[in-house]
Design a protein around this motif. Structure first.
Motif, PDB file in Angstrom:
ATOM      1  N   THR A 273     -64.334  59.689 -70.067  1.00  0.00           N
ATOM      2  CA  THR A 273     -63.373  60.245 -69.108  1.00  0.00           C
ATOM      3  C   THR A 273     -64.030  60.800 -67.853  1.00  0.00           C
ATOM      4  N   TYR A 276     -62.775  59.609 -64.507  1.00  0.00           N
ATOM      5  CA  TYR A 276     -61.400  59.960 -64.137  1.00  0.00           C
ATOM      6  C   TYR A 276     -61.319  61.489 -64.020  1.00  0.00           C
ATOM      7  N   SER A 279     -58.419  63.582 -65.484  1.00  0.00           N
ATOM      8  CA  SER A 279     -58.106  63.452 -66.908  1.00  0.00           C
ATOM      9  C   SER A 279     -58.325  64.784 -67.633  1.00  0.00           C
ATOM     10  N   ILE A 291     -55.777  62.317 -74.875  1.00  0.00           N
ATOM     11  CA  ILE A 291     -56.249  62.257 -73.491  1.00  0.00           C
ATOM     12  C   ILE A 291     -55.047  61.971 -72.598  1.00  0.00           C
ATOM     13  N   ILE A 293     -54.261  61.025 -68.637  1.00  0.00           N
ATOM     14  CA  ILE A 293     -54.873  60.611 -67.366  1.00  0.00           C
ATOM     15  C   ILE A 293     -53.742  60.300 -66.382  1.00  0.00           C
TER      16      ILE A 293
END
Length: 619
Positions: A273, A276, A279, A291, A293
């Motif tokens: 992650t 991102y 996230s 998770i 995102i």
């Protein structure tokens, strides 16, 4: 304003002192003047009283008793002079009643009018004192007003320095400013300490202690906030990761290894992650991670899932696991219900678990049925039962003493439609939810009995695990008794292992199952034994043939003296009751050597042997 009132009180007190001093001085001066003039009046009185109707004797008597200090003088002010009129008849009648008989007929017996005058020096003194008193009073009022204005000005300056955020070059009150700055710094430090305490408490409430990730409560709040209808249209991708190997690792490698396994998964997800920044990663339950995102497309989500699977595959190969975790992905849009999103993610996770180790699945649409994840598992479990698609593994127990026969524990692995091994703990959990546990135990035992006819040589014993539902099911106990009675040779070499916590839930059902096994010639074992003193009570009630020490106790046996003493007590009591003791989860040579010195009958674990296939897929 307390200082202002103190100042007023001090000024008022000073004024009163000065006024009293002036009045006292005036009194003494006037008294001296009156005393001097009183003598003059007394002389004039003794000479000018007209005595027309009395004799010489009476005049002498009257003069002696009518001294000036016995008379009441009524005075009144007339311009600059003082004049008094004295009427003596009434006073004489009261003071000298013996004279009343002689002067009763006279109403103006004595009458004398005299004037008391002050000289120029007295007049000047009185004017000076009057001017001084009036000036003092005016000064008192001006002083009060000046003090009040001064204090109000000081107050305005202090408030200005307090409220002024910019630092002035010159302070009106440097000492006050320094003190205020010091207090401001102390107050800021106290606020910072309180803020740090609040953050610590917030972390304790919203953070998972093991992985350092946000927990289920925080995840729920973030998901609800993301789905709020009053916000602008938002979209995101939610990934649900289930660490299905946790139960297997806890049982066979110890809880410490299980914790390390969860930490490793957390670190792998963090690495995936990093690309991102928006996230957020959560640990929502024991084996489950989530998770979220924002603004991720479906194509990118597929790529992201492949990255996670690659890391899981690498971890599986490194640690020799059957699987690491499964991945379920779904889309999130504002206006949806949290349960709706979680149901889609659970459906995707169920599909992934049917595909193969560490696989992933994407679910964009809501399931038409109430719970499509359960529907998938129902079809899978029914297929396993109908086709008997399972595989048996065995893990050997190494005997330490000669009087213990060879022993190996039997494990079951279930095969999916694509010949992929399904996660055992997940499948049993879904079977328990769908009420298929008893049927699964039946086909497992039937398969074990079938394999025993060709692979059991009579010199070893096989350990078979029973679930809690089967132990507490009267129908299953009757079915098992009939099966074992038909296979007496196999029954004599089977040891049915039941977890201690399962037996403690219903001691009556547990005792009934143990007694049935003893009647048909089979043996019983309490697995994961040693949770506390209550274990001895359970041991006394059931009198099993084997007890298998919980791997969690074995993990700390080399460093914990209390665990060593507890284990020695278990071994001593078991041997007195003709029960053999097996230690589970042995992975280090030091553990094995210490257990041998404690006269444990057998050891089991990855140090001794790993699970190996017992037979091929049964059709």
């Amino acid at each position: 304003m307390t200082d202002y009132f103190r100042c007023n009180l001090f000024i008022t007190f000073s004024f009163l002192c000065m006024l009293i001093s002036a009045l006292s001085f005036s009194y003494h001066s006037l008294n001296s003047s009156l005393a001097v003039q009183g003598n003059v009046v007394n002389d004039a009185l003794s000479q000018k009283i007209r005595l027309e109707a009395i004799t010489d004797d009476n005049t002498q008597l009257l003069t002696e008793h009518l001294a000036l200090n016995l008379l009441f003088i009524q005075t009144e002010s007339r311009s600059s002079s003082w004049e008094a009129n004295i009427s003596y008849p009434s006073l004489i009648l009261l003071t000298f009643p013996q004279l009343a008989t002689k002067f009763s007929g006279s109403t103006d017996l004595f009458s004398y009018t005299f004037k008391l005058r002050f000289n120029d020096q007295d007049h000047a003194l009185i004017k000076l004192l009057s001017t001084f008193v009036i000036s003092l009073f005016i000064a008192y009022l001006l002083c009060l007003l000046s003090v009040k204005r001064l204090l109000m000005h000081v107050e305005r300056n202090i408030l200005s320095e307090i409220s002024n955020t910019a630092k002035p070059t010159r302070h009106s009150f440097p000492a006050i400013t320094r003190l205020l700055t010091q207090h401001e710094a102390e107050h800021h430090k106290e606020l910072q300490d309180q803020h740090d305490k609040i953050e610590t408490l917030s972390k304790q409430i919203n953070m998972d202690n093991l992985t350092g990730l946000y927990n289920r409560f925080y995840f729920r709040g973030e998901l609800v906030d993301l789905l709020a209808e009053n916000k602008q249209s938002q979209s995101a991708i939610m990934v649900l990761v289930r660490a299905t190997a946790l139960g297997h690792i806890n049982k066979h490698r110890g809880f410490q290894r299980g914790d390390n396994y969860l930490k490793d998964i957390s670190n792998m997800l963090k690495q995936c992650t990093k690309r991102y920044p928006d996230s957020q990663l959560y640990r929502v339950s024991g084996p489950d991670f989530a998770i979220i995102i924002p603004n991720m497309t479906a194509a990118v989500a597929h790529k992201f899932a492949r990255e996670i699977k690659a890391k899981f595959d690498e971890y599986q190969s490194l640690h020799e696991l059957e699987n690491v975790a499964y991945i379920g992905i779904t889309t999130v849009h504002s206006g949806q219900q949290p349960e709706q999103v979680l149901a889609r993610a659970d459906t995707a996770l169920a599909k992934a678990q049917l595909e193969g180790p560490n696989y992933w699945a994407f679910q964009q649409q809501d399931a038409q049925q109430e719970n499509q994840g359960q529907s998938y598992w129902k079809d899978v479990i029914e297929g396993i039962i109908n086709k008997r698609s399972l595989m048996l593994l065995s893990q050997a127990v190494q005997p330490i003493h000669r009087n213990m026969k060879n022993y190996q524990e039997i494990y079951t692995r279930f095969i999916g439609s694509n010949n992929a091994v399904l996660p055992t703990h997940t499948l049993f959990a879904m079977a328990q939810r769908l009420d298929y546990t008893v049927k699964l135990d039946q086909i497992i035992i039937e398969n074990i009995v079938s394999n025993s006819r060709t692979q059991m040589d009579g010199t070893s014993r096989w350990g078979v695990n029973l679930t809690s539902h089967s132990v507490q099911s009267s129908a299953f106990i009757v079915w098992l008794e009939r099966l074992l009675l038909r296979e007496p040779n196999t029954a004599a070499n089977l040891v049915f292992e039941i977890d201690e916590v399962v037996l403690e839930r219903n001691i009556v059902s547990s005792k009934r199952a143990i007694d049935m096994l003893r009647r048909v010639g089979s043996r019983s074992a309490i697995s994961k034994f040693g949770h506390g003193i209550s274990s001895f009570k359970l041991f006394k009630e059931l009198k099993p043939d084997y007890i298998k020490i919980d791997s969690g106790l074995i993990q700390s046996i080399t460093d914990d003296n209390a665990s060593q003493q507890f284990l020695r007590m278990i071994v001593d009591v078991a041997h007195r009751m003709s029960c053999q003791v097996i230690a589970e989860g042995v992975e280090e040579l030091a553990q094995k050597q210490l257990l041998e010195s404690m006269h444990v009958d057998g050891v089991q674990g990855y140090l001794i042997a790993r699970p190996a296939p017992l037979s091929k897929i049964a059709c």
